[in-house]
Design a protein around this motif. Structure first.
Motif, PDB file in Angstrom:
ATOM      1  N   PRO A 162      12.737  17.710  11.590  1.00  0.00           N
ATOM      2  CA  PRO A 162      12.059  16.558  11.003  1.00  0.00           C
ATOM      3  C   PRO A 162      11.575  15.610  12.098  1.00  0.00           C
ATOM      4  CG  PRO A 162      14.429  16.431  10.604  1.00  0.00           C
ATOM      5  CD  PRO A 162      14.158  17.760  11.235  1.00  0.00           C
ATOM      6  N   PRO A 163      10.401  15.016  11.933  1.00  0.00           N
ATOM      7  CA  PRO A 163       9.900  14.088  12.949  1.00  0.00           C
ATOM      8  C   PRO A 163      10.765  12.835  13.039  1.00  0.00           C
ATOM      9  CG  PRO A 163       8.459  14.139  11.037  1.00  0.00           C
ATOM     10  CD  PRO A 163       9.496  15.179  10.812  1.00  0.00           C
ATOM     11  N   LYS A 164      10.765  12.238  14.214  1.00  0.00           N
ATOM     12  CA  LYS A 164      11.562  11.033  14.450  1.00  0.00           C
ATOM     13  C   LYS A 164      10.767   9.749  14.214  1.00  0.00           C
ATOM     14  CE  LYS A 164      14.823  13.103  17.700  1.00  0.00           C
ATOM     15  NZ  LYS A 164      14.461  14.492  17.641  1.00  0.00           N
ATOM     16  N   LYS A 165       9.441   9.872  14.067  1.00  0.00           N
ATOM     17  CA  LYS A 165       8.569   8.723  13.812  1.00  0.00           C
ATOM     18  C   LYS A 165       7.833   8.931  12.493  1.00  0.00           C
ATOM     19  CE  LYS A 165       7.784   7.528  18.623  1.00  0.00           C
ATOM     20  NZ  LYS A 165       6.792   7.303  19.661  1.00  0.00           N
ATOM     21  N   LEU A 166       7.394   7.832  11.917  1.00  0.00           N
ATOM     22  CA  LEU A 166       6.613   7.874  10.685  1.00  0.00           C
ATOM     23  C   LEU A 166       5.338   8.678  10.904  1.00  0.00           C
ATOM     24  CD1 LEU A 166       6.034   6.785   7.778  1.00  0.00           C
ATOM     25  CD2 LEU A 166       4.925   4.839   8.889  1.00  0.00           C
ATOM     26  N   ILE A 167       5.070   9.586   9.986  1.00  0.00           N
ATOM     27  CA  ILE A 167       3.819  10.344  10.005  1.00  0.00           C
ATOM     28  C   ILE A 167       3.050   9.992   8.743  1.00  0.00           C
ATOM     29  CG2 ILE A 167       2.770  12.628   9.866  1.00  0.00           C
ATOM     30  CD1 ILE A 167       4.957  13.683  11.623  1.00  0.00           C
ATOM     31  N   VAL A 168       1.784   9.642   8.933  1.00  0.00           N
ATOM     32  CA  VAL A 168       0.891   9.242   7.852  1.00  0.00           C
ATOM     33  C   VAL A 168      -0.356  10.103   7.947  1.00  0.00           C
ATOM     34  CG1 VAL A 168      -0.509   7.336   6.950  1.00  0.00           C
ATOM     35  CG2 VAL A 168       1.735   6.861   7.937  1.00  0.00           C
ATOM     36  N   LYS A 169      -0.719  10.773   6.865  1.00  0.00           N
ATOM     37  CA  LYS A 169      -1.930  11.592   6.868  1.00  0.00           C
ATOM     38  C   LYS A 169      -2.605  11.510   5.508  1.00  0.00           C
ATOM     39  CE  LYS A 169      -3.816  16.198   7.430  1.00  0.00           C
ATOM     40  NZ  LYS A 169      -3.551  17.619   7.510  1.00  0.00           N
ATOM     41  N   ASP A 170      -3.883  11.121   5.502  1.00  0.00           N
ATOM     42  CA  ASP A 170      -4.643  11.122   4.266  1.00  0.00           C
ATOM     43  C   ASP A 170      -5.038  12.548   3.927  1.00  0.00           C
ATOM     44  OD1 ASP A 170      -6.368   7.927   4.661  1.00  0.00           O
ATOM     45  OD2 ASP A 170      -4.490   8.418   3.665  1.00  0.00           O
ATOM     46  N   LEU A 171      -4.642  12.988   2.737  1.00  0.00           N
ATOM     47  CA  LEU A 171      -5.007  14.314   2.242  1.00  0.00           C
ATOM     48  C   LEU A 171      -6.332  14.251   1.499  1.00  0.00           C
ATOM     49  CD1 LEU A 171      -1.440  15.274   0.963  1.00  0.00           C
ATOM     50  CD2 LEU A 171      -2.501  15.890   3.162  1.00  0.00           C
ATOM     51  N   GLU A 172      -6.612  13.109   0.869  1.00  0.00           N
ATOM     52  CA  GLU A 172      -7.900  12.779   0.261  1.00  0.00           C
ATOM     53  C   GLU A 172      -8.172  11.335   0.651  1.00  0.00           C
ATOM     54  OE1 GLU A 172      -8.588  13.807  -3.873  1.00  0.00           O
ATOM     55  OE2 GLU A 172      -7.104  15.405  -3.742  1.00  0.00           O
ATOM     56  N   ALA A 220      -7.095   7.513  -2.871  1.00  0.00           N
ATOM     57  CA  ALA A 220      -6.599   8.305  -1.743  1.00  0.00           C
ATOM     58  C   ALA A 220      -5.296   9.001  -2.110  1.00  0.00           C
ATOM     59  CB  ALA A 220      -6.376   7.422  -0.521  1.00  0.00           C
ATOM     60  N   ARG A 221      -5.116  10.172  -1.547  1.00  0.00           N
ATOM     61  CA  ARG A 221      -3.833  10.878  -1.597  1.00  0.00           C
ATOM     62  C   ARG A 221      -3.327  10.908  -0.164  1.00  0.00           C
ATOM     63  NH1 ARG A 221      -1.728  16.037  -4.948  1.00  0.00           N
ATOM     64  NH2 ARG A 221      -1.591  14.307  -6.417  1.00  0.00           N
ATOM     65  N   ARG A 222      -2.095  10.396   0.032  1.00  0.00           N
ATOM     66  CA  ARG A 222      -1.549  10.259   1.385  1.00  0.00           C
ATOM     67  C   ARG A 222      -0.178  10.907   1.474  1.00  0.00           C
ATOM     68  NH1 ARG A 222      -2.081   4.567   4.454  1.00  0.00           N
ATOM     69  NH2 ARG A 222      -4.215   5.359   4.612  1.00  0.00           N
ATOM     70  N   LEU A 223       0.007  11.659   2.553  1.00  0.00           N
ATOM     71  CA  LEU A 223       1.297  12.241   2.902  1.00  0.00           C
ATOM     72  C   LEU A 223       2.034  11.253   3.791  1.00  0.00           C
ATOM     73  CD1 LEU A 223       3.259  14.732   3.162  1.00  0.00           C
ATOM     74  CD2 LEU A 223       1.909  15.360   5.191  1.00  0.00           C
ATOM     75  N   LEU A 224       3.291  10.962   3.448  1.00  0.00           N
ATOM     76  CA  LEU A 224       4.166  10.133   4.270  1.00  0.00           C
ATOM     77  C   LEU A 224       5.406  10.937   4.602  1.00  0.00           C
ATOM     78  CD1 LEU A 224       4.145   6.795   2.218  1.00  0.00           C
ATOM     79  CD2 LEU A 224       2.735   7.350   4.214  1.00  0.00           C
ATOM     80  N   ILE A 225       5.694  11.100   5.889  1.00  0.00           N
ATOM     81  CA  ILE A 225       6.948  11.711   6.327  1.00  0.00           C
ATOM     82  C   ILE A 225       7.726  10.577   6.993  1.00  0.00           C
ATOM     83  CG2 ILE A 225       8.063  13.538   7.649  1.00  0.00           C
ATOM     84  CD1 ILE A 225       5.372  15.063   7.570  1.00  0.00           C
ATOM     85  N   ILE A 226       8.821  10.186   6.352  1.00  0.00           N
ATOM     86  CA  ILE A 226       9.519   8.961   6.715  1.00  0.00           C
ATOM     87  C   ILE A 226      10.882   9.290   7.321  1.00  0.00           C
ATOM     88  CG2 ILE A 226      10.447   6.786   5.827  1.00  0.00           C
ATOM     89  CD1 ILE A 226       8.313   6.942   3.603  1.00  0.00           C
ATOM     90  N   LYS A 272      10.756   0.522   4.289  1.00  0.00           N
ATOM     91  CA  LYS A 272       9.816   0.189   5.367  1.00  0.00           C
ATOM     92  C   LYS A 272       8.767   1.277   5.561  1.00  0.00           C
ATOM     93  CE  LYS A 272      13.100  -0.748   8.352  1.00  0.00           C
ATOM     94  NZ  LYS A 272      13.784  -1.112   9.612  1.00  0.00           N
ATOM     95  N   GLY A 273       9.148   2.529   5.357  1.00  0.00           N
ATOM     96  CA  GLY A 273       8.192   3.624   5.508  1.00  0.00           C
ATOM     97  C   GLY A 273       7.025   3.530   4.551  1.00  0.00           C
ATOM     98  N   TRP A 274       7.268   2.966   3.361  1.00  0.00           N
ATOM     99  CA  TRP A 274       6.171   2.738   2.420  1.00  0.00           C
ATOM    100  C   TRP A 274       5.358   1.519   2.830  1.00  0.00           C
ATOM    101  CZ3 TRP A 274       5.527   3.536  -3.374  1.00  0.00           C
ATOM    102  CH2 TRP A 274       5.710   4.872  -3.715  1.00  0.00           C
ATOM    103  N   ASP A 275       6.018   0.401   3.141  1.00  0.00           N
ATOM    104  CA  ASP A 275       5.282  -0.805   3.542  1.00  0.00           C
ATOM    105  C   ASP A 275       4.373  -0.519   4.735  1.00  0.00           C
ATOM    106  OD1 ASP A 275       5.846  -2.777   1.657  1.00  0.00           O
ATOM    107  OD2 ASP A 275       7.584  -3.553   2.742  1.00  0.00           O
TER     108      ASP A 275
END
Length: 191
Positions: free
Chosen positions: A80-90, A152-158, A139-142
């Motif tokens: 699992p990543p150690k930092k927040l990952i944000v990626k727009d899927l749409e 938008a559809r967004r992937l969050l890996i928190i 915090k990962g959501w904020d």
């Protein structure tokens, strides 16, 4: 859905989306952790149980379009990543969300450790309301929903430090959370 302080009671289960701790920097939109690819020496130095490399947004597979309940598949061959990952899927359209705005989001949550869906507003047929940046949510959501556009559809890996940290409310200690979120409503910025 009823709100009690910073705890949201959803159906029969409880999913607290409460913020805790100080603000921290995160990876930018569409960015992975920036970790170098694993090499033989990196793998040899990896902690016990480590796969030798951190996952990126591209490693996590999702299906479904905006408005449809997604499936989220977490890989077995990376950590699992150690930092927040944000990626727009749409991408969505209009103005990006700003702190203080009221958002309406749909989401599905899969926990990294067991790769199982823990919660989904799609399944309940009721989007989740929040005030961005107000500490109503983890915090990962904020941080991860900042700038999201309506539609938008967004992937969050928190990572745990931006999620539930030591655990609680059905979340295991040090759990990485994977969300697919849909921005159902983002206000237009007036200015």
């Amino acid at each position: 859905m009823r709100t009690f302080g910073k705890i949201v009671v959803i159906g029969a289960g409880v999913l607290a989306l409460a913020a805790c701790g100080d603000k921290q920097n995160t990876a930018g939109s569409g960015q992975s952790s920036g970790a170098a690819p694993a090499s033989a020496s990196t793998a040899a130095e990896a902690p016990a149980g480590s796969k030798g490399k951190e996952c990126t947004a591209e490693d996590v597979k999702t299906t479904g379009k905006f408005g449809e309940a997604p499936t989220i598949t977490i890989p077995d061959d990376c950590d699992p990543p150690k930092k927040l990952i944000v990626k727009d899927l749409e991408p969505g359209t209009g103005d990006g969300a700003k702190s203080g705005q009221q958002l309406k989001m749909n989401y599905s949550l899969v926990t990294w450790s067991n790769k199982q869906k823990l919660d989904s507003s799609f399944d309940r047929g009721e989007p989740f309301d929040l005030s961005l940046g107000a500490g109503d949510v983890i915090k990962g959501w904020d941080q991860g929903l900042d700038g999201i556009k309506q539609g938008a559809r967004r992937l969050l890996i928190i990572p745990p430090d931006l999620g539930y940290g030591k655990g609680g409310n059905g979340i295991q200690p040090n759990e990485t959370l994977v969300f697919v979120t849909d921005a159902v409503s983002v206000p237009t910025n007036k200015g």
